[in-house]
Write a protein that holds these residues in place. Structure first.
Motif, PDB file in Angstrom:
ATOM      1  N   THR A 356     -59.657 -57.225  40.623  1.00 15.63           N
ATOM      2  CA  THR A 356     -58.896 -56.059  40.171  1.00 15.63           C
ATOM      3  C   THR A 356     -59.803 -54.861  39.974  1.00 15.63           C
ATOM      4  N   CYS A 357     -60.977 -55.099  39.395  1.00 17.27           N
ATOM      5  CA  CYS A 357     -61.934 -54.005  39.183  1.00 17.27           C
ATOM      6  C   CYS A 357     -62.390 -53.409  40.512  1.00 17.27           C
ATOM      7  N   ILE A 358     -62.614 -54.263  41.506  1.00 19.19           N
ATOM      8  CA  ILE A 358     -63.039 -53.773  42.815  1.00 19.19           C
ATOM      9  C   ILE A 358     -61.916 -52.982  43.481  1.00 19.19           C
ATOM     10  N   VAL A 359     -60.693 -53.463  43.374  1.00 18.28           N
ATOM     11  CA  VAL A 359     -59.547 -52.720  43.911  1.00 18.28           C
ATOM     12  C   VAL A 359     -59.447 -51.357  43.237  1.00 18.28           C
ATOM     13  N   ASP A 360     -59.639 -51.328  41.910  1.00 23.13           N
ATOM     14  CA  ASP A 360     -59.610 -50.075  41.161  1.00 23.13           C
ATOM     15  C   ASP A 360     -60.751 -49.158  41.606  1.00 23.13           C
ATOM     16  N   LEU A 361     -61.931 -49.728  41.784  1.00 18.31           N
ATOM     17  CA  LEU A 361     -63.111 -48.986  42.222  1.00 18.31           C
ATOM     18  C   LEU A 361     -62.861 -48.310  43.578  1.00 18.31           C
ATOM     19  N   LEU A 362     -62.374 -49.089  44.541  1.00 16.95           N
ATOM     20  CA  LEU A 362     -62.107 -48.557  45.875  1.00 16.95           C
ATOM     21  C   LEU A 362     -60.938 -47.570  45.851  1.00 16.95           C
ATOM     22  N   GLY A 363     -59.915 -47.934  45.075  1.00 19.21           N
ATOM     23  CA  GLY A 363     -58.732 -47.081  45.019  1.00 19.21           C
ATOM     24  C   GLY A 363     -59.013 -45.712  44.437  1.00 19.21           C
ATOM     25  N   ARG A 364     -59.746 -45.663  43.339  1.00 19.85           N
ATOM     26  CA  ARG A 364     -60.086 -44.375  42.725  1.00 19.85           C
ATOM     27  C   ARG A 364     -60.884 -43.503  43.690  1.00 19.85           C
ATOM     28  N   ALA A 365     -61.706 -44.164  44.504  1.00 21.13           N
ATOM     29  CA  ALA A 365     -62.536 -43.429  45.470  1.00 21.13           C
ATOM     30  C   ALA A 365     -61.748 -43.014  46.708  1.00 21.13           C
ATOM     31  N   GLY A 366     -60.468 -43.348  46.751  1.00 23.51           N
ATOM     32  CA  GLY A 366     -59.636 -42.956  47.880  1.00 23.51           C
ATOM     33  C   GLY A 366     -59.688 -43.903  49.056  1.00 23.51           C
ATOM     34  N   ARG A 367     -60.352 -45.025  48.882  1.00 21.53           N
ATOM     35  CA  ARG A 367     -60.483 -45.990  49.987  1.00 21.53           C
ATOM     36  C   ARG A 367     -59.348 -47.024  49.877  1.00 21.53           C
ATOM     37  N   ILE A 375     -57.255 -57.024  49.045  1.00 24.04           N
ATOM     38  CA  ILE A 375     -56.129 -57.733  48.414  1.00 24.04           C
ATOM     39  C   ILE A 375     -55.573 -58.795  49.363  1.00 24.04           C
ATOM     40  N   LYS A 376     -55.427 -58.428  50.629  1.00 29.01           N
ATOM     41  CA  LYS A 376     -54.856 -59.362  51.606  1.00 29.01           C
ATOM     42  C   LYS A 376     -55.753 -60.572  51.841  1.00 29.01           C
ATOM     43  N   ASN A 377     -57.062 -60.360  51.812  1.00 31.10           N
ATOM     44  CA  ASN A 377     -58.002 -61.422  52.190  1.00 31.10           C
ATOM     45  C   ASN A 377     -58.632 -62.158  51.010  1.00 31.10           C
ATOM     46  N   MET A 378     -58.328 -61.762  49.778  1.00 30.07           N
ATOM     47  CA  MET A 378     -58.954 -62.413  48.617  1.00 30.07           C
ATOM     48  C   MET A 378     -58.502 -63.871  48.518  1.00 30.07           C
ATOM     49  N   LEU A 386     -53.775 -56.679  39.176  1.00 27.74           N
ATOM     50  CA  LEU A 386     -54.378 -56.251  40.431  1.00 27.74           C
ATOM     51  C   LEU A 386     -53.452 -55.293  41.184  1.00 27.74           C
ATOM     52  N   LEU A 387     -52.176 -55.661  41.293  1.00 32.82           N
ATOM     53  CA  LEU A 387     -51.224 -54.798  41.990  1.00 32.82           C
ATOM     54  C   LEU A 387     -51.012 -53.483  41.234  1.00 32.82           C
ATOM     55  N   GLY A 388     -51.071 -53.570  39.908  1.00 39.01           N
ATOM     56  CA  GLY A 388     -50.935 -52.357  39.100  1.00 39.01           C
ATOM     57  C   GLY A 388     -52.098 -51.394  39.323  1.00 39.01           C
ATOM     58  N   ALA A 389     -53.304 -51.942  39.483  1.00 41.62           N
ATOM     59  CA  ALA A 389     -54.467 -51.099  39.763  1.00 41.62           C
ATOM     60  C   ALA A 389     -54.303 -50.384  41.102  1.00 41.62           C
ATOM     61  N   PHE A 390     -53.799 -51.114  42.090  1.00 41.81           N
ATOM     62  CA  PHE A 390     -53.598 -50.509  43.410  1.00 41.81           C
ATOM     63  C   PHE A 390     -52.499 -49.444  43.352  1.00 41.81           C
ATOM     64  N   LEU A 391     -51.427 -49.721  42.617  1.00 45.25           N
ATOM     65  CA  LEU A 391     -50.345 -48.746  42.473  1.00 45.25           C
ATOM     66  C   LEU A 391     -50.858 -47.480  41.784  1.00 45.25           C
ATOM     67  N   GLY A 392     -51.719 -47.659  40.772  1.00 50.65           N
ATOM     68  CA  GLY A 392     -52.301 -46.517  40.092  1.00 50.65           C
ATOM     69  C   GLY A 392     -53.151 -45.670  41.025  1.00 50.65           C
ATOM     70  N   ALA A 393     -53.884 -46.329  41.919  1.00 53.97           N
ATOM     71  CA  ALA A 393     -54.695 -45.601  42.900  1.00 53.97           C
ATOM     72  C   ALA A 393     -53.800 -44.823  43.870  1.00 53.97           C
ATOM     73  N   CYS A 394     -52.668 -45.422  44.230  1.00 47.41           N
ATOM     74  CA  CYS A 394     -51.716 -44.728  45.109  1.00 47.41           C
ATOM     75  C   CYS A 394     -51.183 -43.464  44.425  1.00 47.41           C
TER      76      CYS A 394
END
Length: 587
Positions: A356-367, A375-378, A386-394
């Motif tokens: 989740t932290c890595i998803v947040d890290l990448l998401g905040r950076a716009g990646r 997420i797909k390959n974990m 985890l999904l909430g972190a990705f939604l927040g990045a969106c």
């Protein structure tokens, strides 16, 4: 006489004291069972003293099944036997068997003592147990234990854990005398129930009563200060600890690191950390977390090699804190490196929270696409965090298409969590898709879900004040709104234009600007300006993420009034000073 018969004859000559002494020296379950067998062979299991000792040592070694089997086989049980087995069940958190035993005690007419009653109350730790807790309370009063401080402290704690705040307070207030244990139980209980503000009120009452706090009390008060960001009280805790020569052991020192970090002073947290003679993995992790939540990612990473060099091995929490620090400081490459070395170098296997932290890290950076691939390959099952972190990045990067996909999966996992709907609604509102906003809100209404109201707290003169959006309940409301008006005029001259994109309602621009000016954090800042000395920092706490307009507002106010403004929201700290923020607008 055979070799087998000889020992038996010796056991027959043994007296109860011999077996009690032998049981007392047992160092393992196997030794207890060997002695238990000899007791059975000699017939000593019928001796109450020996039998009760068997139950006691089994429960000491958490062998509750063995203790229970022995208890059930006893032909004669005295009141102490029932007390011992109930305590054993209670220590294991076995509510059903604890209550079954307690009911049997009452049925047999045995009067439970001040040792048994607290353990019976101890397993009542959930609202569904409240009815049983009240029954035990009745037994307490019936047998005259309602003036015993230990029993009453256990009663109060039970009510607090079961959500009966009024009952707990009534029990506490009716006590003829309150000792330090009882006061500390009440303070800790309010903290655990999420009412840290009230716990600090109880602490002040304790001091007014002349009760002297000990180390454990100060640990509890430190936790309370951390919950509400009460810097004034935090400084009192620090000064009291210093004057009392308590010494900063691992428990107290770590609590004070967390306290200062969450009250907005990472420098004071580091001062405590450096003063600790002994540090364990919890202490190091707490200091790393302190740097992380204040946006000091480099400092957090700098602690890690020092920790390893000191001989302290990191654990999963350490790595969570490191990854969090990287995420909130935009240190993408460093975060990926930390994640990759967790297992390779430290044998700590990443769990879903690390992903989740890595998803947040990448998401905040716009990646976002990179985060989506992760997420797909974990190798682990996705969870709501985890999904909430990705939604927040969106939301941050205004990617509605990916947001809809994330929200669909998220709402399948947690269909009754209002925050997910609110986040999706906000994403639609930012995109101007008001029909979709209406659909989401209609779905919330259908499912009887309510948005969490925004609240902001500020500590002034040792009192904590709360503000909501458009709040007019404060006695100094007119002064607060006059200050907001004066700030508005000065900010307009300085070039501030309200960002109405953060008003997520389909109304005209003028009304949007009016709504923005009454956000709870702005009201709290205005109150701070009229209530605290010039030049001192203004510290506020928000229960939700601070909005972008309030972020800009706080930056500009810090410049025009020459005051530092420290904002703690539900994600991190923002230190506004001279027109800029410590987050460098990366949040």
């Amino acid at each position: 006489m055979t070799q087998f018969q000889a020992p038996i004859s010796r056991y027959l000559l043994s007296d109860p004291k011999t077996f009690v002494s032998t049981l007392r020296t047992c160092k393992s379950i196997s030794q207890i069972k060997q002695t238990h067998a000899r007791i059975t062979v000699t017939g000593m299991s019928h001796n109450p003293t020996v039998a009760n000792k068997v139950i006691h040592v089994y429960t000491q070694f958490h062998a509750i099944n063995d203790a229970s089997a022995f208890f059930d086989a006893m032909t004669h049980r005295d009141p102490f036997s029932y007390s011992l087995i109930l305590v054993g069940f209670s220590k294991m958190g076995d509510f059903d068997n604890s209550m079954r035993t307690f009911r049997e005690i009452v049925r047999l007419g045995i009067v439970p003592d001040n040792y048994t009653l607290p353990f019976a109350l101890r397993v009542c730790d959930d609202p569904i147990c409240l009815k049983m807790g009240r029954m035990i309370h009745h037994v307490v009063c019936k047998n005259g234990w309602n003036s015993n401080s230990y029993v009453v402290a256990a009663l109060a704690q039970m009510y607090l854990k079961c959500g009966g705040l009024e009952d707990a307070r009534r029990v506490f207030d009716e006590m003829p005398e309150r000792d330090l244990v009882t006061w500390t139980v009440m303070i800790a209980g309010y903290v655990e129930c999420g009412n840290a503000r009230e716990s600090l009120v109880v602490f002040d009452r304790m001091l007014d009563d002349g009760v002297v706090p000990d180390r454990q009390t100060m640990v509890t008060v430190a936790f309370a200060c951390a919950k509400v960001g009460a810097m004034h009280k935090a400084k009192y805790v620090h000064e009291y600890v210093r004057r009392s020569n308590f010494g900063l052991d691992v428990i107290l020192g770590t609590a004070m690191i967390d306290m200062y970090a969450k009250c907005g002073s990472v420098d004071s947290a580091r001062e405590i950390f450096d003063a600790m003679e002994e540090k364990n993995v919890v202490s190091w992790s707490a200091m790393i977390a302190a740097y992380g939540c204040h946006g000091h990612g480099r400092e957090a990473l700098g602690l890690f090699p020092l920790m390893v060099q000191s001989g302290v091995e990191p654990n999963r929490i350490t790595f969570l804190n490191l990854l969090y620090a990287c995420s909130h400081a935009g240190l993408v490459d460093e975060g990926r490196k930390i994640f990759d070395t967790m297992w390779e170098c430290h044998s700590v296997k990443p769990d879903v929270k690390h992903y989740t932290c890595i998803v947040d890290l990448l998401g905040r950076a716009g990646r976002l696409n990179e985060a989506l691939e992760l997420i797909k390959n974990m190798p682990l099952e996705r969870d709501a965090g985890l999904l909430g972190a990705f939604l927040g990045a969106c939301r941050i990067h205004k990617n509605v298409e990916l947001a809809e996909k994330a929200a669909e999966s998220l709402l399948e996992l947690q269909p009754n969590t209002s925050g997910h709907y609110v986040l999706l609604s906000n994403i639609y509102a930012n995109a101007g898709r008001w029909e979709d906003v209406a659909k989401v809100r209609e779905l919330m209404t259908h499912r009887k879900l309510k948005k969490i109201a925004g609240r902001t707290w500020i500590e002034v003169n040792n009192n904590i004040y709360q503000f909501g959006v458009g709040d007019r309940t404060h006695p100094r409301t007119s002064e607060i709104y006059n200050m907001l008006q004066r700030l508005s005029e000065r900010l307009e001259l300085a070039g501030y234009v309200p960002d109405t994109n953060f008003v997520l309602h389909d109304v005209d621009e003028e009304l949007k600007a009016g709504i923005l000016y009454t956000h709870s954090e702005k009201l709290a800042i205005a109150f701070g300006l009229i209530s605290t000395p010039d030049g001192t920092p203004i510290r506020i706490t928000k229960n939700l993420r601070v909005c972008g307009d309030c972020h800009t507002f706080s930056k500009m106010v810090s410049a025009i009034v020459g005051r530092e403004i420290v904002v703690r929201d539900n994600n991190r700290f923002h230190h506004f000073k001279e027109g800029s923020c410590s987050c460098k607008d990366y949040w």
